[in-house]
Design a protein around this motif. Structure first.
Motif, mmCIF file in Angstrom:
data_model
loop_
_atom_site.group_PDB
_atom_site.id
_atom_site.type_symbol
_atom_site.label_atom_id
_atom_site.label_comp_id
_atom_site.label_asym_id
_atom_site.label_seq_id
_atom_site.Cartn_x
_atom_site.Cartn_y
_atom_site.Cartn_z
ATOM 1 N N VAL A 198 0.269 -18.560 9.749
ATOM 2 C CA VAL A 198 1.627 -18.577 9.208
ATOM 3 C C VAL A 198 2.596 -18.340 10.356
ATOM 4 O O VAL A 198 2.434 -17.398 11.135
ATOM 5 N N LEU A 199 3.586 -19.209 10.485
ATOM 6 C CA LEU A 199 4.566 -19.078 11.560
ATOM 7 C C LEU A 199 5.664 -18.083 11.182
ATOM 8 O O LEU A 199 5.750 -17.608 10.055
ATOM 9 N N GLY A 200 6.526 -17.780 12.134
ATOM 10 C CA GLY A 200 7.771 -17.080 11.858
ATOM 11 C C GLY A 200 7.774 -15.601 12.139
ATOM 12 O O GLY A 200 6.812 -14.901 11.849
ATOM 13 N N HIS A 201 8.895 -15.130 12.716
ATOM 14 C CA HIS A 201 9.059 -13.700 12.964
ATOM 15 C C HIS A 201 10.518 -13.253 12.905
ATOM 16 O O HIS A 201 10.809 -12.092 13.125
ATOM 17 N N GLU A 202 11.441 -14.148 12.575
ATOM 18 C CA GLU A 202 12.859 -13.784 12.465
ATOM 19 C C GLU A 202 13.263 -13.877 10.992
ATOM 20 O O GLU A 202 13.644 -14.945 10.517
ATOM 21 N N VAL A 203 13.151 -12.782 10.240
ATOM 22 C CA VAL A 203 13.402 -12.888 8.801
ATOM 23 C C VAL A 203 14.244 -11.745 8.265
ATOM 24 O O VAL A 203 14.298 -10.650 8.835
ATOM 25 N N ALA A 204 14.902 -12.044 7.146
ATOM 26 C CA ALA A 204 15.632 -11.054 6.367
ATOM 27 C C ALA A 204 15.306 -11.282 4.899
ATOM 28 O O ALA A 204 14.967 -12.396 4.489
ATOM 29 N N GLY A 205 15.384 -10.208 4.107
ATOM 30 C CA GLY A 205 15.047 -10.347 2.702
ATOM 31 C C GLY A 205 15.527 -9.174 1.884
ATOM 32 O O GLY A 205 16.422 -8.425 2.295
ATOM 33 N N VAL A 206 14.912 -8.994 0.725
ATOM 34 C CA VAL A 206 15.306 -7.943 -0.205
ATOM 35 C C VAL A 206 14.060 -7.214 -0.693
ATOM 36 O O VAL A 206 13.009 -7.835 -0.906
ATOM 37 N N GLY A 237 0.831 -1.191 0.000
ATOM 38 C CA GLY A 237 0.000 0.000 0.000
ATOM 39 C C GLY A 237 0.869 1.245 0.000
ATOM 40 O O GLY A 237 2.108 1.172 -0.057
ATOM 41 N N PRO A 238 0.256 2.407 0.102
ATOM 42 C CA PRO A 238 1.021 3.662 0.112
ATOM 43 C C PRO A 238 2.088 3.665 1.214
ATOM 44 O O PRO A 238 1.798 3.383 2.371
ATOM 45 N N GLY A 239 3.317 3.961 0.820
ATOM 46 C CA GLY A 239 4.416 4.061 1.773
ATOM 47 C C GLY A 239 5.004 2.744 2.212
ATOM 48 O O GLY A 239 6.004 2.722 2.937
ATOM 49 N N GLN A 240 4.410 1.619 1.805
ATOM 50 C CA GLN A 240 4.870 0.317 2.269
ATOM 51 C C GLN A 240 5.913 -0.288 1.334
ATOM 52 O O GLN A 240 6.131 0.188 0.217
ATOM 53 N N LEU A 241 6.539 -1.378 1.807
ATOM 54 C CA LEU A 241 7.572 -2.078 1.045
ATOM 55 C C LEU A 241 7.163 -3.527 0.844
ATOM 56 O O LEU A 241 6.675 -4.170 1.782
ATOM 57 N N LEU A 242 7.348 -4.039 -0.364
ATOM 58 C CA LEU A 242 7.156 -5.463 -0.619
ATOM 59 C C LEU A 242 8.524 -6.126 -0.533
ATOM 60 O O LEU A 242 9.451 -5.768 -1.277
ATOM 61 N N VAL A 243 8.653 -7.083 0.376
ATOM 62 C CA VAL A 243 9.941 -7.729 0.639
ATOM 63 C C VAL A 243 9.880 -9.194 0.210
ATOM 64 O O VAL A 243 8.951 -9.917 0.572
ATOM 65 N N ARG A 244 10.869 -9.595 -0.563
ATOM 66 C CA ARG A 244 11.054 -11.010 -0.872
ATOM 67 C C ARG A 244 11.843 -11.623 0.281
ATOM 68 O O ARG A 244 12.998 -11.268 0.521
ATOM 69 N N VAL A 245 11.204 -12.504 1.043
ATOM 70 C CA VAL A 245 11.861 -13.130 2.193
ATOM 71 C C VAL A 245 12.901 -14.125 1.681
ATOM 72 O O VAL A 245 12.610 -14.967 0.826
ATOM 73 N N ARG A 246 14.103 -14.009 2.199
ATOM 74 C CA ARG A 246 15.178 -14.920 1.805
ATOM 75 C C ARG A 246 15.502 -15.950 2.879
ATOM 76 O O ARG A 246 15.848 -17.091 2.577
ATOM 77 N N CYS A 247 15.426 -15.528 4.142
ATOM 78 C CA CYS A 247 15.885 -16.396 5.222
ATOM 79 C C CYS A 247 15.069 -16.129 6.477
ATOM 80 O O CYS A 247 14.710 -14.980 6.759
ATOM 81 N N GLY A 248 14.746 -17.181 7.213
ATOM 82 C CA GLY A 248 13.991 -17.036 8.451
ATOM 83 C C GLY A 248 14.461 -18.007 9.510
ATOM 84 O O GLY A 248 14.731 -19.186 9.219
ATOM 85 N N GLY A 249 14.589 -17.537 10.743
ATOM 86 C CA GLY A 249 15.053 -18.370 11.838
ATOM 87 C C GLY A 249 13.908 -19.005 12.605
ATOM 88 O O GLY A 249 12.887 -18.371 12.865
ATOM 89 N N ILE A 250 14.075 -20.271 12.970
ATOM 90 C CA ILE A 250 13.073 -20.979 13.775
ATOM 91 C C ILE A 250 13.306 -20.636 15.237
ATOM 92 O O ILE A 250 14.370 -20.910 15.800
ATOM 93 N N CYS A 251 12.310 -20.016 15.858
ATOM 94 C CA CYS A 251 12.391 -19.557 17.244
ATOM 95 C C CYS A 251 11.798 -20.603 18.186
ATOM 96 O O CYS A 251 11.070 -21.510 17.761
#
Length: 345
Positions: free
Chosen positions: A59-67, A23-37
């Motif tokens: 959907v699980l997960g909250h430790e992620v990095a992407g582009v 949406g306005p002002g937001q970023l679409l991120v391609r998730v590359r990697c996520g850690g299992i907590c």
């Protein structure tokens, strides 16, 4: 796109879900990697923790990095192709706690992959995710996607160490050397701790504790009295960072913590504890809770970007998200794994 969706204990599926649009002002991120907590493991193994239970697919997960893959209308300060770590914390900014700078206690928090509210907050173990600019923290070129995904648990440890107060020159005991305990060792060392002793019941996490900065380790399964030498003169440690969530570990540390020592409770077992309150009173301990983080996420990324901390020894494996059963089984095996990450590419 595909996502990892938990339906019930042991029922984790790779499913197709709608691809989001920024949406306005937001970023679409391609998730590359996520850690299992640990919380992801609790959802997978038990359907939740404490009173929190899965009531609908999530959907699980909250430790992620992407582009960054696309920018919403009017988004500024970012560019397509930039790599980043994503903070999973989305406080409202309006409630009284947010206004007091206590965003981690937000009354309307939306934290990725959490069943604490209904409907549940969907998580970040997905191929693409839309984020707000305040969630996006740029990674330096030398920081890998796996290291970027470690920013979230590092932020948890930084917040816990901050709750302990000044650590410069202090003697610190860390009980429990899972990922959070090990990251607490890193954070305590950065904060100036002079001597750090770590305990656990397994050899593998203790070896990692030494790699990331502990001065000594004690395997309490092999040496139940391994801390006894620190009990002289009412205790030698100034601060206890309790990361095991184990009642026995906490009670055992009371003898070696000096009067007016500080206890920071980092770990939770999901149940309640019975504690020797008489000793808590007579030694005038200061027992403090710690919950998530806020500004520490930016600090975690800055420390990684400036090479001031090294989390690589804690990364055990990176496996495909398409084989979640294998990845979660490895993440649960403390004899050979610390942090297991999922590859979403």
């Amino acid at each position: 796109m595909e996502a990892l969706v938990i339906h019930a204990p042991g029922d984790l599926r790779v499913e197709s879900v709608p691809t989001p649009e920024p949406g306005p002002g937001q970023l679409l991120v391609r998730v590359r990697c996520g850690g299992i907590c640990g919380s992801d493991l609790h959802y997978y193994q038990h359907g939740g923790f404490g009173t929190v239970r899965i009531q609908e697919p999530m959907v699980l997960g909250h430790e992620v990095a992407g582009v960054i893959e696309a920018l919403g209308a009017g988004a500024s300060g970012f560019a397509v192709g930039q790599r980043l770590a994503v903070s999973p914390s989305r406080p409202c900014g309006l409630c009284r706690f947010c206004q007091q700078g206590l965003q981690n206690h937000c009354l309307d928090m939306r934290y990725y992959g959490s069943a604490m509210r209904m409907p549940h907050v969907q998580g970040a173990f997905r191929q693409q995710i839309v984020v707000e600019p305040h969630q996006a923290h740029l990674l330096a070129d030398h920081v890998s996607d796996a290291e970027g995904a470690m920013a979230e648990p590092l932020a948890v440890a930084l917040h816990g160490v901050q709750r302990a107060g000044p650590l410069l020159g202090r003697k610190v005991l860390v009980t429990g050397c899972g990922p959070i305990g090990a990251l607490a060792i890193i954070a305590a060392r950065r904060a100036g701790a002079a001597h750090i002793v770590a305990t656990d019941m397994s050899a593998h996490p203790l070896s990692k504790a030494l790699q990331v900065g502990a001065d000594e380790v004690v395997n309490v399964a092999e040496s139940p009295d391994g801390l006894a030498r620190f009990a002289a003169d009412k205790g030698q440690f100034d601060v206890l960072l309790e990361a095991s969530g184990n009642e026995r570990a906490l009670r055992g540390a009371f003898d070696v913590l000096r009067p007016r020592g500080v206890i920071v409770q980092l770990g939770l077992s999901g149940g309640e504890m019975t504690l020797p309150v008489n000793m808590l009173v007579s030694k005038e301990f200061d027992w403090r809770g710690t919950f998530r983080f806020h500004e520490e996420f930016a600090t975690a990324v800055e420390l990684l970007n400036k090479r001031l901390v090294d989390v690589k020894p804690l990364i055990s494996a990176t496996l495909s998200y398409r084989d979640p059963a294998r990845a979660f089984a490895l993440a649960a095996d403390r004899t050979q794994a610390m942090k297991v990450l999922l590859n979403f590419e």
